[in-house]
Design an enzyme around this catalytic site. Structure first.
Site, PDB file in Angstrom:
ATOM      1  N   LYS A  98       0.835  -1.211   0.000  1.00 20.99           N
ATOM      2  CA  LYS A  98       0.000   0.000   0.000  1.00 20.99           C
ATOM      3  C   LYS A  98       0.869   1.260   0.000  1.00 20.99           C
ATOM      4  O   LYS A  98       0.664   2.161  -0.815  1.00 20.99           O
ATOM      5  CB  LYS A  98      -0.922  -0.019   1.228  1.00 20.99           C
ATOM      6  CG  LYS A  98      -1.970   1.081   1.207  1.00 20.99           C
ATOM      7  CD  LYS A  98      -2.683   1.173   2.550  1.00 20.99           C
ATOM      8  CE  LYS A  98      -3.709   0.090   2.766  1.00 20.99           C
ATOM      9  NZ  LYS A  98      -5.011   0.374   2.167  1.00 20.99           N
ATOM     10  N   ARG A 168      -3.475   2.830   8.644  1.00 21.89           N
ATOM     11  CA  ARG A 168      -3.745   1.514   8.043  1.00 21.89           C
ATOM     12  C   ARG A 168      -2.488   0.683   7.964  1.00 21.89           C
ATOM     13  O   ARG A 168      -1.385   1.201   7.812  1.00 21.89           O
ATOM     14  CB  ARG A 168      -4.249   1.667   6.604  1.00 21.89           C
ATOM     15  CG  ARG A 168      -5.517   2.455   6.454  1.00 21.89           C
ATOM     16  CD  ARG A 168      -5.752   2.658   4.954  1.00 21.89           C
ATOM     17  NE  ARG A 168      -6.700   3.715   4.703  1.00 21.89           N
ATOM     18  CZ  ARG A 168      -7.983   3.522   4.414  1.00 21.89           C
ATOM     19  NH1 ARG A 168      -8.455   2.315   4.329  1.00 21.89           N
ATOM     20  NH2 ARG A 168      -8.779   4.543   4.201  1.00 21.89           N
ATOM     21  N   GLY A 177      -7.926  -7.520   4.738  1.00 21.61           N
ATOM     22  CA  GLY A 177      -8.752  -7.577   5.944  1.00 21.61           C
ATOM     23  C   GLY A 177      -8.125  -8.276   7.132  1.00 21.61           C
ATOM     24  O   GLY A 177      -8.765  -8.470   8.158  1.00 21.61           O
ATOM     25  N   MET A 179      -5.430  -7.360   8.937  1.00 24.57           N
ATOM     26  CA  MET A 179      -4.884  -6.517  10.000  1.00 24.57           C
ATOM     27  C   MET A 179      -5.787  -5.307  10.239  1.00 24.57           C
ATOM     28  O   MET A 179      -6.810  -5.172   9.603  1.00 24.57           O
ATOM     29  CB  MET A 179      -3.462  -6.105   9.640  1.00 24.57           C
ATOM     30  CG  MET A 179      -2.505  -7.278   9.740  1.00 24.57           C
ATOM     31  SD  MET A 179      -0.870  -6.817   9.218  1.00 24.57           S
ATOM     32  CE  MET A 179      -1.076  -6.588   7.492  1.00 24.57           C
ATOM     33  N   ARG A 424      -3.360  -1.622  -6.448  1.00 22.59           N
ATOM     34  CA  ARG A 424      -2.485  -2.802  -6.367  1.00 22.59           C
ATOM     35  C   ARG A 424      -2.897  -3.734  -7.498  1.00 22.59           C
ATOM     36  O   ARG A 424      -4.003  -3.603  -8.052  1.00 22.59           O
ATOM     37  CB  ARG A 424      -2.638  -3.508  -5.024  1.00 22.59           C
ATOM     38  CG  ARG A 424      -4.046  -3.975  -4.753  1.00 22.59           C
ATOM     39  CD  ARG A 424      -4.166  -4.572  -3.358  1.00 22.59           C
ATOM     40  NE  ARG A 424      -5.565  -4.845  -3.064  1.00 22.59           N
ATOM     41  CZ  ARG A 424      -6.060  -5.081  -1.873  1.00 22.59           C
ATOM     42  NH1 ARG A 424      -5.283  -5.081  -0.832  1.00 22.59           N
ATOM     43  NH2 ARG A 424      -7.328  -5.319  -1.687  1.00 22.59           N
ATOM     44  N   HIS A 540     -15.814  -9.333   1.602  1.00 24.59           N
ATOM     45  CA  HIS A 540     -14.732 -10.173   2.099  1.00 24.59           C
ATOM     46  C   HIS A 540     -14.812 -11.577   1.502  1.00 24.59           C
ATOM     47  O   HIS A 540     -13.827 -12.119   1.000  1.00 24.59           O
ATOM     48  CB  HIS A 540     -14.822 -10.243   3.627  1.00 24.59           C
ATOM     49  CG  HIS A 540     -13.787 -11.122   4.236  1.00 24.59           C
ATOM     50  ND1 HIS A 540     -14.039 -12.445   4.549  1.00 24.59           N
ATOM     51  CD2 HIS A 540     -12.502 -10.889   4.564  1.00 24.59           C
ATOM     52  CE1 HIS A 540     -12.950 -12.959   5.059  1.00 24.59           C
ATOM     53  NE2 HIS A 540     -11.994 -12.044   5.083  1.00 24.59           N
ATOM     54  N   SER A 849      14.160 -42.983 -13.606  1.00 23.17           N
ATOM     55  CA  SER A 849      12.977 -42.190 -13.288  1.00 23.17           C
ATOM     56  C   SER A 849      12.907 -42.113 -11.771  1.00 23.17           C
ATOM     57  O   SER A 849      12.903 -43.144 -11.100  1.00 23.17           O
ATOM     58  CB  SER A 849      11.727 -42.849 -13.864  1.00 23.17           C
ATOM     59  OG  SER A 849      10.601 -42.081 -13.499  1.00 23.17           O
ATOM     60  N   CYS A 916       8.680 -39.359 -11.557  1.00 27.02           N
ATOM     61  CA  CYS A 916       7.298 -39.825 -11.695  1.00 27.02           C
ATOM     62  C   CYS A 916       6.583 -39.916 -10.359  1.00 27.02           C
ATOM     63  O   CYS A 916       5.464 -40.402 -10.282  1.00 27.02           O
ATOM     64  CB  CYS A 916       7.244 -41.154 -12.433  1.00 27.02           C
ATOM     65  SG  CYS A 916       8.112 -42.472 -11.565  1.00 27.02           S
ATOM     66  N   TYR A 936      12.427 -34.708 -18.058  1.00 25.71           N
ATOM     67  CA  TYR A 936      10.965 -34.588 -18.023  1.00 25.71           C
ATOM     68  C   TYR A 936      10.431 -34.777 -16.619  1.00 25.71           C
ATOM     69  O   TYR A 936      11.121 -35.291 -15.743  1.00 25.71           O
ATOM     70  CB  TYR A 936      10.299 -35.602 -18.978  1.00 25.71           C
ATOM     71  CG  TYR A 936      10.434 -37.042 -18.533  1.00 25.71           C
ATOM     72  CD1 TYR A 936       9.508 -37.607 -17.644  1.00 25.71           C
ATOM     73  CD2 TYR A 936      11.465 -37.849 -18.999  1.00 25.71           C
ATOM     74  CE1 TYR A 936       9.630 -38.924 -17.225  1.00 25.71           C
ATOM     75  CE2 TYR A 936      11.597 -39.154 -18.587  1.00 25.71           C
ATOM     76  CZ  TYR A 936      10.676 -39.691 -17.704  1.00 25.71           C
ATOM     77  OH  TYR A 936      10.796 -40.974 -17.276  1.00 25.71           O
TER      78      TYR A 936
END
Ligand code: PEP
Ligand code: MG
Length: 964
Positions: A98, A168, A177, A179, A424, A540, A849, A916, A936
């Site tokens: 902020k 704030r 919300g 804090m 933001r 909220h 693998s 895997c 992979y």
């Protein structure tokens, strides 16, 4: 193989008659009791007790690392306003999100009320030093406050032109919300009169004062809001008022007097009148709120370190509640649910910011188009304040261009003048994230790589999940706002704690609330979906659900929730706790019962973005599949082969399990061969189907792995069927079953140990593979190159033993069929010894693998089947940051992977390397695999797109690092 079980009102009362008043009294008592409990809980969270232990830990940790913390010096406070600022957007670590963005907006010349930011370093120092501020802070705050006074032309605490401020929080990462915030600070018995004179609006001044007393008392002094609500309700009831807007200045004055009296009674001292005491009280409360329980929970859920701290933003107040030419609102520069390029948001005339976010009044739409779509009669901002709306649109455009991303904005209009309070990057659904990223590439705002880098791979999960079948009948019992897309069915629960408890037992639940608050966060996380009766699309519930990727229907006004009776009603339908409902967050529908779901279509923007990801990534992505259905899904999701076909899963089919049991329970080779001959054609057909679906893509087939006892007969009927096939008696078979039982099967007769004891089993499987490969290749299909994988190898001798036999079967089949196919024989690396002796194992194995499920189990010595019993405790205690069966333990298991890769390639340069285990679909593990140089990753079909995106992001980070 058994998988790890980790998967885990404010009541508006209008009492007109004696009887309704009596009922009201009863209800009030119930509300009071509940509120008192809630307040107690909240006070507990606010008290230092809970915080102390965490703080102590932090302090202890820090002290251990650096003995005594050095006091911080230098600049602790950064000013902004009047077209300039000391901070910038890239200083979010120090100024919080902020603060950094308020500075940036000031620098851009946007109308930002002047103010200053106390840095996150002060927060950290505050906790490191037994909650004491650095000595230099006081002077710097006073100087910054003086600058604000000068810019505004008002003085803090002044009896003619008083300056009021907001205080704030603002952490580095957005924690909506979580804090505390205090508005209208600087009001007292003297300044309130000055505000009334100066604004020419006595009602506004006293309304602001009562709001301030309530907020400050709640946040800073620990006097719960229920005390204030009660006084207000009583006053309204006595005077026969229905709405807050019915109250006049005189009413607010009386209420203020009652508030102050109550606070003094509760605390034993008067409400603070010294504005500087008020300011330092609020600053302290914001720092304290960094360690409140809900902030701690939010950080834990979002991997935000406690050490980051929060900044505190002190800013001159602007008022959205100064009459009908004032308003407050929140806006997104694009639709955060769909990504459409429409301004999206809500505003409330004559209100303060918190009213919108808290969902106390249902807000109006910003644009006319949105209002018409919602069928709302109340005017949009575009219609009610056209000039200011135009200015706002200019700001939207400027901000989007500057930040090159969709912005989430808070603004206030004070008597026709627009003020920006926050910007933001907006939280968005996965669908919106993709559309916005793709559109911004088309608009030439960002590059393809940036677009790919902006999508959270794990969020794709939201898109890959089914939606209710539109053709299926649906009993819609209510409609609310489509607040967060996706659909979910589950049992109705009304309390966050219950949602958490039931979810921990594996139940799907839908959390239903009148509205949610930050205290419900754990329940929202545990629930499959969220339904609220009140609140808009920026309430909220909506904001948090979208961030979490939970489907959400908000503001379903047709629903009445009765917490005390554990039920809700929609018209004449009653839904009790435990009943199943379905919510569709894409349409806003609330549906009774369970709905059949359909598969998602992955094309358009999704396909385009994934094609950019595919161009960027180096890691290939395969899938773990053994059924044709899974293999087809994985191909649809873009897999490049099968990395693991667990053949034992093919043995459980009803038409072959008896033959498998005959094979296991035979006590001689001939008996086993006879049973294996029955299984061979079925197994060959399995492989033919997989090879056809994979159409030339590589297919790794693992020979039988799990302990044989998993297949043993259980019922008498099972035994009788096997007795018939083998000619052995049921008694003899039962004896044989006993002989096969193991104390610790996970470390027992499994993997290649089976192949060594019973080579004929592996020989049958190898034959089925080669015969199928030849058949598909000869049938005109793309040439098949099977990869035969030997599980649970610890020594070179084991792989030597098996490879010799597999090669012999291959040669025999090629000779019989007159056709050769290319093939590889390799091994899984799932034991620490195999990783350490990888150099010699790779002399024989043509590929590795990494079976990281077993490798995690055997490295950590934690049973993959039992870890869930204590994993939660390990996570809570911070011993593990993540469950190592979900996200690879990079330091330990990861080191073994790196060692094996390096040693394996030291003896075979072109050794193919893959993973895997379940980790193959976990984004951070995929990034690790990229860095470790694997070829992979292989994961379940639904995670293939997640792995493709995570692999591309790994390549992008590497590129960025090399450029830097
Ligand atoms: C592993 O151990 O990581 C693996 C893939 O094999 P399974 O889960 O079948 O034991
Ligand atoms: Mg394994």
């Amino acid at each position: 193989m058994a998988k790890p079980k980790q998967k885990k009102a404010k009541t508006k009362l209008k009492a007109k008659t004696a009887s309704t008043r009596a009922k009201t009294a009863v209800r009030k008592t119930a509300v009071k009791v509940k509120k008192a409990v809630k307040a107690k809980k909240a006070a507990k969270a606010r008290k230092p007790v809970a915080k102390k232990s965490v703080t102590k830990k932090l302090v202890a940790k820090k002290a251990a690392a650096s003995k005594a913390p050095a006091p911080i010096k230098g600049k602790l406070v950064y000013s902004f306003g009047d077209g300039k600022a000391e901070g910038r957007a890239d200083m979010r670590e120090l100024l919080g999100g902020k603060g950094a963005n308020l500075a940036e907006m000031s620098n851009l010349g946007l109308p930002v009320p002047p103010g200053f930011t106390i840095t996150t370093e002060v927060c950290t120092a505050y906790y490191d030093n037994g909650k004491k501020y650095p000595p230099a802070l006081k002077g710097q705050v006073e100087a910054a406050l003086a600058t604000v006074e000068k810019l505004v032309g008002a003085k803090f605490g002044d009896s003619t032109m008083p300056l009021l401020v907001s205080v704030r929080s603002g952490a580095r990462a957005s924690m909506p919300g979580m804090m505390d915030t205090v508005l209208n600070l600087g009001l007292n018995d003297v300044t309130v009169e000055a505000l009334a004179r100066q604004s020419g609006n006595e009602r506004f001044a006293w309304d602001s004062y009562r709001r301030f007393i309530q907020m400050y008392s709640d946040v800073v002094l620990g006097v719960g809001h229920e005390h204030f609500e009660e006084i207000l309700e009583m006053h309204k009831e006595e005077r026969g008022f229905n709405l807050d807007t019915d109250l006049k200045a005189e009413d607010w004055k009386e209420i203020v007097a009652a508030y102050k009296k109550m606070v003094e009674k509760e605390l034993g001292k008067p409400f603070p009148q010294d504005v500087h005491d008020q300011l330092w009280g609020a600053i302290g409360a914001v720092f304290q709120s960094w360690m409140n329980q809900r902030a701690i929970t939010y950080r834990a859920l979002n991997n935000i370190p406690a050490s980051w701290g929060t900044a505190v933003n002190v800013q001159a107040m602007v008022f959205g509640n100064m009459g009908d030419t004032s308003c407050t609102g929140v806006a997104f520069t694009r639709d955060p649910a769909t990504g459409e390029k429409n301004y999206y948001g809500e505003y409330l005339i004559n209100a303060q910011g918190e009213d919108v976010v808290a969902g106390i009044r249902t807000p109006q739409q910003l644009t006319k188009a949105a209002r018409l779509k919602a069928g709302n009669d109340l005017p949009s901002m575009e219609e009610s304040m056209p000039e200011t709306f135009k200015q706002l649109v200019n700001v939207f455009q400027k901000l989007e261009k500057h930040y090159r991303d969709m912005q989430d904005i808070e603004f206030t209009v004070q008597q026709g003048k627009l003020w920006m309070l926050q910007t933001r990057s907006g939280k968005r659904t996965a669908k919106a994230a993709i559309k916005i990223a793709v559109d911004m590439v088309k608009e030439k705002l960002i590059s393809q790589a940036e677009a790919v880098d902006r999508i959270d791979p794990a969020s794709l999960d939201q898109l890959l999940h089914p939606t209710p079948d539109p053709k299926a009948p649906r009993k819609v019992i209510a409609k609310g706002l489509a607040a967060s897309p996706g659909a979910a069915s589950g049992k109705v629960v009304f309390q966050a704690d219950e949602a958490e408890q039931m979810a921990s037992k594996g139940e799907a639940v839908i959390l239903c609330r009148v509205e949610t608050s930050p205290e419900d966060i754990h329940g929202m996380h545990a629930a499959k979906g969220i339904l609220t009766a009140r609140g808009g699309t920026t309430s909220h519930a909506a904001v948090v659900a979208r961030g979490m990727g939970r489907p959400c229907v908000s503001g379903a006004g047709g629903i009445r929730i009765d917490y005390a009776a554990n039920k809700m009603t929609a018209g004449d339908i009653t839904v009790n706790k435990g009943d199943v409902i379905t919510i569709d967050g894409s349409t806003g529908e609330v549906i009774l019962g369970l709905m059949p779901m359909i598969e998602p279509q992955l094309s358009g923007d999704f396909g385009l973005l994934m094609s950019w990801a595919d161009k960027l990534r180096k890691l290939k992505v395969r899938t773990n599949a053994e059924t044709p259905a899974d293999a087809e899904t994985a191909v649809r999701f873009g897999c490049e082969g099968i990395g693991l076909c667990r053949t034992e899963h093919m043995f459980f089919d009803a038409d072959r399990i008896t033959a498998v049991r005959e094979m296991i329970l035979s006590d001689n080779v001939e008996g086993r061969r006879k049973a294996l001959a029955k299984i061979l054609p079925m197994q060959r057909n399995d492989f033919v189907q997989l090879f056809k679906i994979m159409a030339g893509r590589p297919v790794t087939i693992r020979l039988l792995d799990p302990p044989l006892h998993e297949f043993l007969p259980k019922t008498d009927a099972d035994f009788e069927a096997v007795a018939k096939g083998t000619g052995l008696s049921v008694a003899a078979l039962k004896e044989r079953k006993k002989a096969l039982e193991e104390t610790n099967p996970m470390l027992g007769h499994r993997g290649c140990r089976l192949g060594i004891t019973y080579p004929e089993i592996y020989e049958m499987q190898a034959r089925a593979i080669f015969e199928a490969a030849v058949e598909v290749t000869q049938g005109g299909g793309k040439p098949v190159e099977p990869e035969v994988m030997i599980p649970l190898v610890a020594t070179k001798a084991e792989i030597d033993f098996m490879k010799k036999r597999v090669d012999a079967v291959a040669q025999a089949v090629f000779k019989e069929k007159g056709k050769k196919v290319k093939y590889l024989v390799g091994t899984m690396i799932e034991l620490p010894r195999a990783a350490l002796r990888a150099a010699e194992i790779a002399e024989t194995a043509e590929f590795f693998s990494f079976g990281t499920n077993d490798l995690t189990q055997t490295t950590l010595g934690i049973s993959r089947d039992d870890s869930a019993l204590f994993m939660e405790d390990y996570l809570k205690a911070g011993i593990f940051d993540r469950d190592p069966f979900v996200s690879i333990d990079q330091a330990g298991v990861g080191e073994l992977v790196k060692i094996a890769a390096e040693r394996g390639r030291s003896s075979r340069k072109d050794l193919k390397l893959g993973i895997c285990g379940e980790h193959g679909g976990d984004p951070s593990s995929v990034r690790f695999c990229h860095k470790a140089g694997l070829d992979y990753v292989s994961c379940s079909p639904y995670r293939v797109p997640i792995a493709r995106l995570a692999a591309a992001q790994a390549a992008i980070s590497e590129e960025k690092a090399s450029e830097a």
